[in-house]
Enzyme design. Structure first.
Site, PDB file in Angstrom:
ATOM      1  N   GLU A  93       0.794  -1.227   0.000  1.00  0.00           N
ATOM      2  CA  GLU A  93       0.000   0.000   0.000  1.00  0.00           C
ATOM      3  C   GLU A  93       0.827   1.278   0.000  1.00  0.00           C
ATOM      4  OE1 GLU A  93      -1.932  -1.656   3.412  1.00  0.00           O
ATOM      5  OE2 GLU A  93      -1.060  -0.140   4.718  1.00  0.00           O
ATOM      6  N   CYS A 106       3.629   8.503   0.886  1.00  0.00           N
ATOM      7  CA  CYS A 106       4.339   7.590   1.769  1.00  0.00           C
ATOM      8  C   CYS A 106       4.321   6.231   1.052  1.00  0.00           C
ATOM      9  CB  CYS A 106       3.501   7.572   3.044  1.00  0.00           C
ATOM     10  SG  CYS A 106       4.138   6.619   4.321  1.00  0.00           S
ATOM     11  N   CYS A 113       7.432  -7.023   6.494  1.00  0.00           N
ATOM     12  CA  CYS A 113       8.693  -6.515   7.043  1.00  0.00           C
ATOM     13  C   CYS A 113       9.219  -7.534   8.044  1.00  0.00           C
ATOM     14  CB  CYS A 113       8.450  -5.172   7.741  1.00  0.00           C
ATOM     15  SG  CYS A 113       9.951  -4.438   8.429  1.00  0.00           S
ATOM     16  N   CYS A 117       8.464  -4.655  14.612  1.00  0.00           N
ATOM     17  CA  CYS A 117       8.208  -3.676  15.686  1.00  0.00           C
ATOM     18  C   CYS A 117       6.830  -3.983  16.275  1.00  0.00           C
ATOM     19  CB  CYS A 117       8.251  -2.252  15.139  1.00  0.00           C
ATOM     20  SG  CYS A 117       9.821  -1.858  14.356  1.00  0.00           S
ATOM     21  N   CYS A 120       3.460  -2.202  15.145  1.00  0.00           N
ATOM     22  CA  CYS A 120       3.267  -1.972  13.708  1.00  0.00           C
ATOM     23  C   CYS A 120       2.533  -3.137  13.046  1.00  0.00           C
ATOM     24  CB  CYS A 120       4.631  -1.790  13.061  1.00  0.00           C
ATOM     25  SG  CYS A 120       4.586  -1.822  11.277  1.00  0.00           S
ATOM     26  N   CYS A 334       0.922   2.435   8.568  1.00  0.00           N
ATOM     27  CA  CYS A 334       1.521   1.558   7.565  1.00  0.00           C
ATOM     28  C   CYS A 334       1.105   0.102   7.772  1.00  0.00           C
ATOM     29  CB  CYS A 334       3.038   1.707   7.532  1.00  0.00           C
ATOM     30  SG  CYS A 334       3.913   0.872   8.839  1.00  0.00           S
TER      31      CYS A 334
HETATM   32  S1  SF4 Z   1       7.627   0.049  11.873  1.00  0.00           S
HETATM   33 FE1  SF4 Z   1       6.782  -1.711  10.782  1.00  0.00          FE
HETATM   34  S2  SF4 Z   1       7.435  -1.477   8.657  1.00  0.00           S
HETATM   35 FE2  SF4 Z   1       8.699  -0.096   9.912  1.00  0.00          FE
HETATM   36  S3  SF4 Z   1      10.515  -1.333  10.420  1.00  0.00           S
HETATM   37 FE3  SF4 Z   1       9.088  -1.651  12.123  1.00  0.00          FE
HETATM   38  S4  SF4 Z   1       7.928  -3.502  11.532  1.00  0.00           S
HETATM   39 FE4  SF4 Z   1       8.973  -2.757   9.687  1.00  0.00          FE
END
Ligand code: SF4
Length: 350
Positions: A93, A106, A113, A117, A120, A334
């Protein structure tokens, strides 16, 4: 699945390489690059200064755009979220944030990923794959065309960690910044990293002109480790060393730090004080981002707590901005839409 390679992610030199078997004049690659990136065409047929025969040959061997728009949502504040289907059926996206003077897109650099995190949505997917330079650049071209907006700023803050896809992200930046293409000013392209230390050194040594932002999210190692697993591998001390190396090499620049405010986790007065002492020696800007509500159980600070945190931060000797929560009614943080699609697809094949 589409088997013809796309020309969209190639530089002019690379286009001239793939055109060699067709024995075309040297200027042909420049013409094609300009049609794709400056005129933003969808097909070779539209390239009116190229002979009909050669346009047909191009269509037989290559393609241009490969992203399918699955969903476009517009939030009450004007934020636009685009969900794309890739040729292999995966989803990613992009988010367009229109503002008075600038339109910021963005964009994503990976599907999913690997960094995980805890706050996220994308991190819950794991890494599915890297995006190609073409898939990265195409997000900008398609959003410009669909929204009929000129894009002034590009930030790599969508799905993925851009420095884990370094060569493709840098190639995409070069294409986006090409004066004969979309011509985004290089200082208006920002790579936002969670702190992949060796890549910060490489990025500095490569002397690239794009902006760098660091997703910090915690003012000390213990808290950073708790919410960002990557901090175990690249501790805060080594991250700060790499940032000082970057800043010494870029004498006039300043660096941006992003700090997502998670209520009850990193939004106390003690953390605000630690943040000021950590960042004060650095020429920087700090962007505070109240967390967008998601299904992971994190919340933005309530208004009083946010006000207190910001009031203390305003005493810092560096610039502090607070980002408005954009697009909450369309899950614009995100990875939220793509995660919803991934979760649904467990139950129904879409
Ligand atoms: S915030 Fe989300 S997309 Fe960004 S590095 Fe951490 S896990 Fe990956």
């Amino acid at each position: 699945m589409e088997n013809r390679p796309s020309l969209l992610g190639l530089t002019k030199i690379q286009i001239s390489e793939v055109l060699k078997p067709f024995r075309q004049p040297a200027y042909r690659a420049d013409q094609i690059f300009k049609w794709i990136h400056h005129h933003n065409v969808d097909s070779f047929e539209e390239m009116s200064n190229i002979s009909k025969d050669f346009r047909q040959q191009l269509s037989d061997h290559f393609t241009i755009k490969t992203l399918g728009l699955v969903e476009k949502n517009i939030a009450s504040d004007g934020t636009e979220k685009y969900l794309w289907k890739l040729p292999d059926g995966k989803h990613m996206e992009s988010v367009l944030i229109p503002d008075k003077k600038r339109n910021t897109i963005c964009i994503s650099s990976q599907v999913g990923c690997s960094l995980g995190c805890h706050f996220c949505a994308t991190g819950t997917m794991g890494l599915l794959r890297n995006l190609t330079p073409g898939e990265i650049v195409e997000q900008v071209l398609q959003v410009m065309k669909i929204s009929q907006n000129r894009i002034t700023n590009v930030v790599f803050m969508g799905m993925g960690e851009p420095f884990m896809n370094y060569p493709r992200v840098i190639q995409a930046c070069k294409i986006l910044g090409d004066p004969e293409g979309v011509a985004i000013a290089t200082k208006r392209i920002t790579i936002s990293s969670s702190g992949i230390v060796p890549k910060i050194y490489q990025y500095t040594d490569d002397k690239l002109p794009y902006g760098l932002a660091i997703s910090l999210h915690a003012p000390d190692q213990a808290l950073r480790e708790k919410i960002m697993p990557i901090a175990h591998k690249f501790p805060l001390d080594s991250l700060m060393d790499s940032i000082r190396y970057f800043m010494n090499a870029k004498k006039r620049n300043r660096i941006t730090f992003e700090y997502v405010l998670l209520h009850g986790i990193n939004d106390t007065q003690a953390e605000a004080r630690k943040l000021i002492s950590l960042l004060s020696p650095i020429r920087c800007k700090l962007n505070l981002i109240p967390c967008n509500q998601n299904h992971l159980g994190f919340n933005a600070p309530p208004p009083e707590a946010l006000e207190e945190f910001v009031a203390l931060m305003m005493k810092a000797p560096f610039t502090v901005t607070v980002r408005k929560n954009r697009g909450e009614d369309i899950t614009a943080a995100c990875g939220q839409l793509a995660v919803e699609i991934a979760e649904k697809s467990i139950f129904m094949k879409i």
